[in-house]
Design a protein around this motif. Structure first.
Motif, PDB file in Angstrom:
ATOM      1  N   GLY A   5       0.801  -1.221   0.000  1.00  0.00           N
ATOM      2  CA  GLY A   5       0.000   0.000   0.000  1.00  0.00           C
ATOM      3  C   GLY A   5       0.840   1.279   0.000  1.00  0.00           C
ATOM      4  N   GLN A   6       0.169   2.380  -0.228  1.00  0.00           N
ATOM      5  CA  GLN A   6       0.825   3.693  -0.293  1.00  0.00           C
ATOM      6  C   GLN A   6       0.464   4.509   0.954  1.00  0.00           C
ATOM      7  N   PRO A   7       1.307   5.478   1.320  1.00  0.00           N
ATOM      8  CA  PRO A   7       1.038   6.277   2.523  1.00  0.00           C
ATOM      9  C   PRO A   7       0.098   7.462   2.246  1.00  0.00           C
ATOM     10  N   TYR A   8      -1.063   7.168   1.677  1.00  0.00           N
ATOM     11  CA  TYR A   8      -2.018   8.225   1.285  1.00  0.00           C
ATOM     12  C   TYR A   8      -3.057   8.345   2.410  1.00  0.00           C
ATOM     13  N   TRP A   9      -2.661   9.084   3.448  1.00  0.00           N
ATOM     14  CA  TRP A   9      -3.500   9.174   4.637  1.00  0.00           C
ATOM     15  C   TRP A   9      -4.878   9.759   4.341  1.00  0.00           C
ATOM     16  N   TYR A  10      -4.936  10.814   3.537  1.00  0.00           N
ATOM     17  CA  TYR A  10      -6.221  11.502   3.348  1.00  0.00           C
ATOM     18  C   TYR A  10      -7.295  10.542   2.835  1.00  0.00           C
ATOM     19  N   ALA A  11      -6.904   9.701   1.872  1.00  0.00           N
ATOM     20  CA  ALA A  11      -7.896   8.813   1.262  1.00  0.00           C
ATOM     21  C   ALA A  11      -8.051   7.493   2.010  1.00  0.00           C
ATOM     22  N   GLU A  12      -6.975   7.034   2.636  1.00  0.00           N
ATOM     23  CA  GLU A  12      -6.984   5.653   3.124  1.00  0.00           C
ATOM     24  C   GLU A  12      -6.688   5.513   4.611  1.00  0.00           C
ATOM     25  N   GLY A  13      -6.492   6.648   5.284  1.00  0.00           N
ATOM     26  CA  GLY A  13      -6.057   6.597   6.685  1.00  0.00           C
ATOM     27  C   GLY A  13      -7.156   6.318   7.698  1.00  0.00           C
ATOM     28  N   GLY A  14      -8.416   6.400   7.271  1.00  0.00           N
ATOM     29  CA  GLY A  14      -9.526   6.124   8.189  1.00  0.00           C
ATOM     30  C   GLY A  14      -9.426   6.945   9.457  1.00  0.00           C
ATOM     31  N   ASP A  15      -9.593   6.287  10.595  1.00  0.00           N
ATOM     32  CA  ASP A  15      -9.587   6.994  11.879  1.00  0.00           C
ATOM     33  C   ASP A  15      -8.197   7.143  12.482  1.00  0.00           C
ATOM     34  N   ILE A  65       1.736  12.572  -3.050  1.00  0.00           N
ATOM     35  CA  ILE A  65       1.385  11.968  -1.770  1.00  0.00           C
ATOM     36  C   ILE A  65       2.593  12.132  -0.841  1.00  0.00           C
ATOM     37  N   VAL A  66       2.481  13.059   0.110  1.00  0.00           N
ATOM     38  CA  VAL A  66       3.573  13.305   1.054  1.00  0.00           C
ATOM     39  C   VAL A  66       3.395  12.331   2.219  1.00  0.00           C
ATOM     40  N   PRO A  67       4.367  11.448   2.446  1.00  0.00           N
ATOM     41  CA  PRO A  67       4.173  10.448   3.505  1.00  0.00           C
ATOM     42  C   PRO A  67       4.224  11.084   4.891  1.00  0.00           C
ATOM     43  N   PRO A  68       3.482  10.532   5.853  1.00  0.00           N
ATOM     44  CA  PRO A  68       3.595  11.006   7.235  1.00  0.00           C
ATOM     45  C   PRO A  68       5.040  10.856   7.735  1.00  0.00           C
ATOM     46  N   SER A  69       5.387  11.646   8.759  1.00  0.00           N
ATOM     47  CA  SER A  69       6.786  11.708   9.209  1.00  0.00           C
ATOM     48  C   SER A  69       7.318  10.362   9.693  1.00  0.00           C
ATOM     49  N   THR A  70       6.424   9.468  10.079  1.00  0.00           N
ATOM     50  CA  THR A  70       6.843   8.169  10.607  1.00  0.00           C
ATOM     51  C   THR A  70       7.229   7.179   9.510  1.00  0.00           C
ATOM     52  N   TYR A  71       6.881   7.494   8.282  1.00  0.00           N
ATOM     53  CA  TYR A  71       6.975   6.499   7.209  1.00  0.00           C
ATOM     54  C   TYR A  71       8.405   6.114   6.829  1.00  0.00           C
ATOM     55  N   TRP A  72       9.210   7.099   6.428  1.00  0.00           N
ATOM     56  CA  TRP A  72      10.529   6.770   5.885  1.00  0.00           C
ATOM     57  C   TRP A  72      11.479   6.145   6.916  1.00  0.00           C
ATOM     58  N   ARG A 107     -14.914  11.768  -0.700  1.00  0.00           N
ATOM     59  CA  ARG A 107     -14.517  12.240  -2.029  1.00  0.00           C
ATOM     60  C   ARG A 107     -15.698  12.163  -2.987  1.00  0.00           C
ATOM     61  N   PHE A 108     -15.676  13.007  -4.016  1.00  0.00           N
ATOM     62  CA  PHE A 108     -16.732  12.976  -5.018  1.00  0.00           C
ATOM     63  C   PHE A 108     -16.689  11.645  -5.763  1.00  0.00           C
ATOM     64  N   ASP A 109     -17.841  11.263  -6.345  1.00  0.00           N
ATOM     65  CA  ASP A 109     -17.952   9.963  -6.991  1.00  0.00           C
ATOM     66  C   ASP A 109     -16.993   9.761  -8.155  1.00  0.00           C
ATOM     67  N   LYS A 110     -16.862  10.784  -8.988  1.00  0.00           N
ATOM     68  CA  LYS A 110     -15.981  10.609 -10.148  1.00  0.00           C
ATOM     69  C   LYS A 110     -14.805  11.555 -10.024  1.00  0.00           C
ATOM     70  N   PRO A 111     -13.797  11.158  -9.235  1.00  0.00           N
ATOM     71  CA  PRO A 111     -12.671  12.053  -8.954  1.00  0.00           C
ATOM     72  C   PRO A 111     -11.989  12.570 -10.225  1.00  0.00           C
ATOM     73  N   ASP A 112     -11.873  11.721 -11.246  1.00  0.00           N
ATOM     74  CA  ASP A 112     -11.185  12.159 -12.469  1.00  0.00           C
ATOM     75  C   ASP A 112     -11.911  13.322 -13.137  1.00  0.00           C
TER      76      ASP A 112
END
Ligand SMILES: *Cc1c(COP(=O)(O)O)cnc(C)c1O
Length: 454
Positions: free
Chosen positions: A183-193, A234-241, A392-397
């Motif tokens: 996976g990717q470090p895309y918090w906004y879309a996939e970070g949940g809670d 996608i800027v990773p959170p500081s803990t990632y690298w 997010r909106f239904d059709k992001p593209d």
């Protein structure tokens, strides 16, 4: 100025030219745009319309357009010696001096460079090199490479396989064997809670799980862009690298930092890994290396790997006719001289980079703006349907395309990846040009909001 006169250029293009990453059916119907001139941060199309290019071509024109000293350096080289190769016991002075110059900006730690003509070729090069390295040190089974969903590493077979774009894999039966994705470090879309920091750790630890699953004795390398570019800044959170580096060291896996975008000043450091404070074993480069004036790329190689290539492997059966092409190499040398002399890396770090952070942050009061991550002159504006839930909106593209087209109509070039608007301007952009960019984007966001509420 060269005159490409035919008024039916668009018809000729439709009849004969297949463009990269373009829906040719739609493009031929609407007619392609011809770009004919550039100066500083601006370009002009063939109708005379002027644009502020806040995307630096394709993340690459770091020193801006219209640098005659680069053109002159290439011209002089081509008069003296247009071409010679670096195979079979020869090379040319520019290739040698460029390798030295690049290594000097890594503090000498990435001590060697293998030249290519593009970032994609650089990907194919390190992919083979990593396997050759492990075989030479007695681990021939270490061949698997782990990459990330939504990463981008080019369009060759290895590049598109390592990249994590499903829609690219679907064309050409990819990925090839031996490539796995996490996976990717895309918090906004996939970070949940989770907090961004907790999420950063969680996705980094997917690497550990994948290594354990495959067996560390079978894994050659992990590759990632310090900040995903084409995937949407996608800027990773500081803990990632730090966690990634810990894991690759623990399991003895080569760490490959794809610096094709993040190299040569974009993040306010010479290389992205320096910004994030880790040291890769291999690092592909291209784009900003020559600011796009001529095609050139390469792989920066750590002493650890270089030593084995030289002392154990001897002959790496790999290379391109144009590896270290002298005209491209002098263009790159002059480009790097400009970056040094004008202090562009420091300018991004201390002046326009922090200014862009603030300018983008000023958009956060907009009801459609979720987050505005940005490092140096690489930034994004995430469009959201609901700020509170990060929905997010239904059709992001479609959303991104609408905003991008609005900007284009108003003389501003930005890129859209899904519902993220991406900035990557030339490093010479001024504060007032940043203001102008953000203002045009705000109008485009207003137009999007208005079009959705009527
Ligand atoms: C552009 C890019 C590449 C591919 O480079 P090309 O010169 O287009 O082949 C590879 N990696 C990253 C991160 C890129 O942005």
């Amino acid at each position: 100025m060269t005159e490409f006169a035919p008024s039916n250029l668009a018809a000729i293009d439709a009849a004969h030219h297949i463009h990269p990453f373009s829906d040719m059916h739609k493009l031929n119907a609407s007619g392609t745009r011809f770009i004919s001139r550039g100066e500083g941060v601006h370009i002009w199309d063939s109708t005379g319309k002027k644009y502020l290019d806040a995307f630096a071509g394709l993340w690459c024109v770091n020193v801006g357009y219209g640098r005659t000293s680069i053109a002159e350096a290439a011209f002089r080289q081509m008069q003296e010696l247009p071409y010679y190769n670096s195979f079979f016991g020869t090379t040319t002075p520019p290739a040698t001096l460029l390798a030295q110059k690049i290594a000097s900006h890594t503090g000498g730690r990435l001590s060697h460079v293998f030249f290519t003509n593009s970032g994609s070729e650089a990907t194919d090069t390190w992919f083979r090199m990593a396997r050759v390295y492990w075989k030479a040190v007695g681990h021939p089974l270490k061949t698997m490479v782990i990459a990330r969903t939504n990463g981008y590493h080019g369009s060759t077979v290895a590049g598109a396989s390592l990249g994590g774009m499903k829609w690219m894999h679907e064309q050409g039966n990819l990925p090839i064997a031996g490539v796995q994705h996490i996976g990717q470090p895309y918090w906004y879309a996939e970070g949940g809670d989770l907090t961004p920091e907790a999420f950063g750790l969680k996705v980094a630890q997917e690497l550990e799980a994948k290594i354990l699953d495959l067996g560390a004795e079978n894994v050659a390398a992990f590759v990632a862009e310090p900040i995903q570019g084409a995937g949407g800044v996608i800027v990773p959170p500081s803990t990632y690298w730090p966690e990634i580096r810990r894991i690759t060291e623990k399991y003895n896996i080569l760490l490959v930092a794809d610096e094709v975008i993040t190299g040569f000043g974009r993040l306010g450091s010479w290389f992205g890994h320096q910004h994030f404070g880790f040291e890769p074993d291999l690092a592909p480069i291209a784009k900003g290396l020559s600011s796009g004036y001529l095609p050139i790329g390469g792989v920066m190689i750590s002493e650890r790997v270089a030593k084995v290539l030289i002392e154990e492997v001897g002959d790496f059966h790999h290379g391109f006719t144009y590896s270290g092409h002298p005209a491209a190499a002098v263009a790159a040398l002059e480009n790097l001289r400009i970056i040094e002399e004008e202090g562009l890396v420091e300018r991004v770090r201390d002046d326009v980079g922090p200014y862009l952070v603030q300018a983008l942050a000023s958009l956060r009061d907009h009801e459609l703006v979720g987050e505005t991550p940005s490092v140096g002159l690489m930034g994004a504006v995430q469009i959201t349907a609901d700020k509170a839930t990060r929905r997010r909106f239904d059709k992001p593209d479609d959303i991104g395309t609408q905003v991008r087209n609005h900007c284009l109509d108003n003389g501003l070039i930005l890129r859209a990846t899904g519902d993220r608007m991406l900035f990557s301007p030339p490093l010479i952009i001024s504060r007032s040009e940043i203001d102008q960019t953000v203002e045009t984007l705000r109008h485009a966001l207003d137009a999007l909001r208005d079009s959705r509420t009527v």
